[in-house]
Design an enzyme around this catalytic site. Sequence first.
Site, PDB file in Angstrom:
ATOM      1  N   HIS A   8      32.755  28.136  33.609  1.00 11.14           N
ATOM      2  CA  HIS A   8      33.476  28.627  35.015  1.00 11.14           C
ATOM      3  C   HIS A   8      35.079  28.222  35.035  1.00 11.14           C
ATOM      4  CE1 HIS A   8      33.887  28.832  39.507  1.00 11.14           C
ATOM      5  NE2 HIS A   8      33.800  30.267  38.940  1.00 11.14           N
ATOM      6  N   HIS A  51      42.951  31.598  40.386  1.00 12.86           N
ATOM      7  CA  HIS A  51      41.693  32.095  41.032  1.00 12.86           C
ATOM      8  C   HIS A  51      42.348  32.567  42.611  1.00 12.86           C
ATOM      9  CE1 HIS A  51      38.557  31.299  44.394  1.00 12.86           C
ATOM     10  NE2 HIS A  51      37.933  32.116  43.272  1.00 12.86           N
TER      11      HIS A  51
END
Length: 243
Positions: A8, A51
């Site tokens: 991730h 992100h």
Amino acid sequence: MKNMCVAHRGFSGKAPENTLAAVRMAIALPFVRWMEIDVQLTKDGVPVVIHDFSLDRTTNGHGKVKNMDYEHVRRLDAGSWKGRAFRGERVPSLKEVLELASGRLRLNIELKTSGDMYPGLEQAVIDLVNAHGMRDEVVLTSFDAGALQRIKELDPRFRTGLIYDSRSGDPARKLKELDCSFLSISFDRLNPGLAKLLAERGIRVMAWTVNKAKEMRRLAAMHSEIMICTNRPDIWGDTFLEA
């Protein structure tokens, strides 16, 4: 390999998320075959891997990614917040990550967008992936249904995936409506009935973000095809590769 490990944002448990250091650390683990990253556009249209919509949490910069030129973003320190060892890590461009991952990792590329926030994002990502010959190694995912529809309109050969985090609704129906073959879902929203239904329909399921061995084992018991997206691929290795 059952219940494949997805790193991730790279090996983000140990390295600063979405940096080349995190990518390299994920590549160094031979059992990591997939990685999830996040992509946005700079003001001058360069796809970058980060992100948050804001620069503040993971860099020494301030403000929105979409308001900054690439030259400004690439000068920022995206590593020091994680530790002095990572000082000087940069926000990478998608091009840099594709070059590093090519032939080594498959990619779940999340398009971080909503509505008309990033005109041209889908085309820019498609063009880069195709230029690197990685279309078959990639799935393009998003919370945003419009982005997924635009990808299919621009190049229907791409696999697309819906990111789902709702406690209600019918993700299986939504996937069919959007012509998606991949579901990215919060691990605590996934149940055995849904996992079985999606597997029968040929939908690939990735559960996020799973950092405890107990939860990894629970998902593995639910279905062998569930991909496990984790900040700690080392824990995945300890859990599933025990002699």
